[in-house]
Design a protein around this motif. Sequence first.
Motif, PDB file in Angstrom:
ATOM      1  N   ILE E  20      21.978   7.569 -23.856  1.00  0.00           N
ATOM      2  CA  ILE E  20      22.199   8.365 -22.641  1.00  0.00           C
ATOM      3  C   ILE E  20      23.672   8.304 -22.246  1.00  0.00           C
ATOM      4  CG2 ILE E  20      21.802   8.338 -20.134  1.00  0.00           C
ATOM      5  CD1 ILE E  20      18.865   7.641 -20.776  1.00  0.00           C
ATOM      6  N   GLY E  23      26.257  10.505 -23.883  1.00  0.00           N
ATOM      7  CA  GLY E  23      26.298  11.913 -23.480  1.00  0.00           C
ATOM      8  C   GLY E  23      27.190  12.146 -22.265  1.00  0.00           C
ATOM      9  N   GLY E  24      27.727  11.070 -21.700  1.00  0.00           N
ATOM     10  CA  GLY E  24      28.650  11.220 -20.581  1.00  0.00           C
ATOM     11  C   GLY E  24      28.004  10.988 -19.233  1.00  0.00           C
ATOM     12  N   SER E  25      27.354  12.026 -18.710  1.00  0.00           N
ATOM     13  CA  SER E  25      26.867  11.990 -17.344  1.00  0.00           C
ATOM     14  C   SER E  25      25.518  11.283 -17.224  1.00  0.00           C
ATOM     15  CB  SER E  25      26.738  13.414 -16.835  1.00  0.00           C
ATOM     16  OG  SER E  25      26.089  14.193 -17.835  1.00  0.00           O
ATOM     17  N   ILE E  28      22.659  11.972 -14.278  1.00  0.00           N
ATOM     18  CA  ILE E  28      21.593  12.984 -14.252  1.00  0.00           C
ATOM     19  C   ILE E  28      20.256  12.434 -14.727  1.00  0.00           C
ATOM     20  CG2 ILE E  28      23.073  15.013 -14.492  1.00  0.00           C
ATOM     21  CD1 ILE E  28      22.483  14.867 -17.534  1.00  0.00           C
ATOM     22  N   PHE E  29      20.297  11.260 -15.336  1.00  0.00           N
ATOM     23  CA  PHE E  29      19.029  10.704 -15.841  1.00  0.00           C
ATOM     24  C   PHE E  29      18.284   9.876 -14.798  1.00  0.00           C
ATOM     25  CE2 PHE E  29      20.909  11.948 -19.792  1.00  0.00           C
ATOM     26  CZ  PHE E  29      19.813  12.344 -20.544  1.00  0.00           C
TER      27      PHE E  29
END
Lengths: 253, 253, 253, 253, 253
Positions: E20, E23-25, E28-29
Amino acid sequence: MDLATLIGIVVAFGVIIGSIALGGSAGIFINVPSLIIVVGGTFAVTLMQVSLKQFLGSFKVAMKAFMNKVSDPEVLIDEAVELADTARKEGLLALEGRKISDPFLQDGIRMCIDGHASDIIYKMLSKEINLELERQKTGAKMFKAIGDSAPAMGMIGTLIGLVQMLSNMSDPKSIGPAMAVALLTTLYGAVIANAVALPIAEKLNGLSSAETLNKKLILESISAIQEGTNPRILKQMLVAYLPEEKRNNNKKK
Amino acid sequence: MDLATLIGIVVAFGVIIGSIALGGSAGIFINVPSLIIVVGGTFAVTLMQVSLKQFLGSFKVAMKAFMNKVSDPEVLIDEAVELADTARKEGLLALEGRKISDPFLQDGIRMCIDGHASDIIYKMLSKEINLELERQKTGAKMFKAIGDSAPAMGMIGTLIGLVQMLSNMSDPKSIGPAMAVALLTTLYGAVIANAVALPIAEKLNGLSSAETLNKKLILESISAIQEGTNPRILKQMLVAYLPEEKRNNNKKK
Amino acid sequence: MDLATLIGIVVAFGVIIGSIALGGSAGIFINVPSLIIVVGGTFAVTLMQVSLKQFLGSFKVAMKAFMNKVSDPEVLIDEAVELADTARKEGLLALEGRKISDPFLQDGIRMCIDGHASDIIYKMLSKEINLELERQKTGAKMFKAIGDSAPAMGMIGTLIGLVQMLSNMSDPKSIGPAMAVALLTTLYGAVIANAVALPIAEKLNGLSSAETLNKKLILESISAIQEGTNPRILKQMLVAYLPEEKRNNNKKK
Amino acid sequence: MDLATLIGIVVAFGVIIGSIALGGSAGIFINVPSLIIVVGGTFAVTLMQVSLKQFLGSFKVAMKAFMNKVSDPEVLIDEAVELADTARKEGLLALEGRKISDPFLQDGIRMCIDGHASDIIYKMLSKEINLELERQKTGAKMFKAIGDSAPAMGMIGTLIGLVQMLSNMSDPKSIGPAMAVALLTTLYGAVIANAVALPIAEKLNGLSSAETLNKKLILESISAIQEGTNPRILKQMLVAYLPEEKRNNNKKK
Amino acid sequence: MDLATLIGIVVAFGVIIGSIALGGSAGIFINVPSLIIVVGGTFAVTLMQVSLKQFLGSFKVAMKAFMNKVSDPEVLIDEAVELADTARKEGLLALEGRKISDPFLQDGIRMCIDGHASDIIYKMLSKEINLELERQKTGAKMFKAIGDSAPAMGMIGTLIGLVQMLSNMSDPKSIGPAMAVALLTTLYGAVIANAVALPIAEKLNGLSSAETLNKKLILESISAIQEGTNPRILKQMLVAYLPEEKRNNNKKK
């Protein structure tokens, strides 16, 4: 009475409804035709699998899942040991008229008092246990059938909605809401199966196992009482029915 | 005769057809080639798994699911107790020519009258119960096979439709209706499996269990009758085959 | 010989091919690389699970599904009753040289003539039945393995196609046909599993059950013949192997 | 040594890689983070279910699937018959020092020579068979666990990729490749499960069944040798362990 | 103590979180309402299936999976052989007061010292083994229930999100992120089930099998000790509980 099933279903629906309310427009989640196809279809398909009597009796069976009344094995052990004590000191007949909380234990003691041979009592009570287990499995199976049918009816409803939507796509704006409605039946089916029917079926199976175990404990007690076993040894024998931690408490008493 | 299966299938189809009619254009849900691939394919694949005789006999088996004719255990118990009473008072031969409603009970009584040894009667009737159960399972298995094949054929039909649609997307307007048609086979497969075949299979299994239980009750009765058991004790033994609530009614009589 | 499996597979493929042909461009449904990944992959994965000998023998096993040669239990009963009649009137040795259609029955009768003790014959034939059943299950299991692997390889093929398509979407017009090709492997996998492998596995299991039942019938006959049982009683005992309706015909004879 | 599993896995991967290469850009199918989440996650989740020792031993177990060393039952039968012959002619002690290929057979014969009672030998060898079977099942279960976890981890990876892609769709051109990458984990999971782990699990189960059957054959032989059974009769008894066609060859010898 | 489960869960979450973060951000998870519906819903639905006591006890049961304390069978064998040696040389009573590491072995030895008959000891310990196994299965079943409910609640959450998104598609830009959020519940459900609950359930089952096997080993030892079996023979009997490779080490000692 154990409230686990009641608390569980209230929390489950609370969480689902809360999550819907959070989105704002809760009204879009209520669609009467969708409800009819899923609920009606599920009941109809379940009815196909049983007799009318079983179907109508299912509500009574479901209530059982909410009102957990399985006797505590510790209490049963104490009662059995007391009975064994009386029987040893004053004879089996002294148990006549004695108030016994568990009906299965009472039946067995009555048979002993009536003077039936021990192997006949053992055979009759064993058969009773097996047949009762079979009847309880039938109840759980009906809720399993509901839990299997509801997602299927939900999928059928969604397929019908999708076919209607796809065959008439003149207005692009209507596609989203039409698909939302089509998905509702899948949602209803998933909720009925996973938050109502399958947990109740599992609970009924669990209750049924616990009751059967209690009855085996009683069966063993009755054989021991009839043979005039020493109550101390009977207690030692029955303690295997308790988990390790309860056993220690029991020894201290 | 119990109407549950008949009512169930009528309501299930009523709900599905109603939900289609509500959408307006019911005509789009009828597509002959789609019907042929799902219905024809399902029957063909089911036929592969059985013999021609079994396949053709399946309609007769299905009728059984709709015409529930399992004897009521209460009636069987009353009949068995009466027979035991006569046998005890007037001898086994007094049962000759007596009208007996259940054919399996009649067979057993005839064997007793013919003077076969009790262990031979027990062995022959037990084998009869097991082999009949095996035969009934075969019937239910065929409907299970239909219920497993129908969604598979539905998916095959949908895949064929999708491939045809995707390989020819020159006209964007035709995509929606083409996909609607492709989904029809999945819908047909789901309906055949979940609203027809699987419930019938389940019902046949249920009937078969109920019949087997009745036959075990009869087997026990016959052994008791041959041994000249006291009818009152026989009743006490057989009452285990009834659920708690019926048992009380039975005691009052 | 029962043609059900042959008719079934022909009709199933007829329906599928017909439904493809109806769509016009049947050519798009044939894609050699897709066929190789599904068929080759399925065979490779199945080969991993067995030995080379079992794998190569599978075609012979599959033929068995198409050529149903299970003896009719009615014929076996008649033959056993005749043998019992001869054995009772003229002694066991009179059966020597007698032509017997079923090889398992012949083996058993030969053992009787050879003068082995009845419990040894019973034990040897029972073991033979169990080991043969085990071997037949292995055959059916290979087709079950094919039926499980084919959709998995189909999905792997489709995923490969989708990844290739998605990573190169410069030409929007190519998306449809590329996706059509990607879906072909899923279609192939579904057809191989549901219209070929799984029904054959089921059929082999059914044949195997029928054969085992026949062998149990024969085992019972042989024990009875050796004990010199009355042929009329033997018939009464064996009739339990027939369904109700055949039984009546059998009685009339 | 049977090469089926090795050939199978080579062909399966050949077909998959070939099908990827055919599409041109094979590079897009290799994505290190995707590989880590699927392979690492699968191993981690499998490790959770076993002990460290079992986990590390799994590679050795997997090798067993590739090097099929199950004895041929025909060879075992010939060896057992020879041993029975010697034992009958020269006594059990003549078997001392005799070279025996199968270790289980050797153990049993040594026990006979040591003079243990036949029921003790039977009990000890039976227990050995059951416990060994249990141990082998544990090995196969670990590969089953890998086969169940890999698609789950693949799906988790794809979901993570989809959430990342969907929450950032500013550049429409990146959607396709991003989704291709997201699908890679599903593809990896499907390949690990269906072309590696599940077939190995199935193979190990098959080997285990074959070995157990051989051990039962040996157990029967040892009992017969100890009882001094006629070698000709022993052969007749053991021949049931062979399929029909091998049996005929065996008779001719 | 075996760290496999702890290492496994840490690595599994490390891999998922790493993937996760890559993926950078990562923000958002994390979505609290989504977490509530999946975690809350799963616990509620699981609570429905058990009693409050079982539910609250589940954390203690889970700890057991992380702290593998199953005795090593080699150690048990050595201890049993030593006890047998003492009992043979100095009599059973010499075992009184002896320190014994395994509580089940200790219980059995105490029973022997108390002078109970060997068949009673065997019966009581066997019952204890079976009842304990039953209790442990209940613990594993609760984690299985969590593992079955979590994906279902995840799907329900995703369906709710999809319906909300589809019924309000006025802003095309919001579709992507809305769908990302909708997919989060499916992701949470998959992680809870596949990386937490199901592996713990499997681990508990494995521990339970290993413990049961150890108890059977002890049961056999106790019978042998009471009968005064030769310690060398006892060792030979118990060695079947060890895999081949450990057995050799054991022989050398």
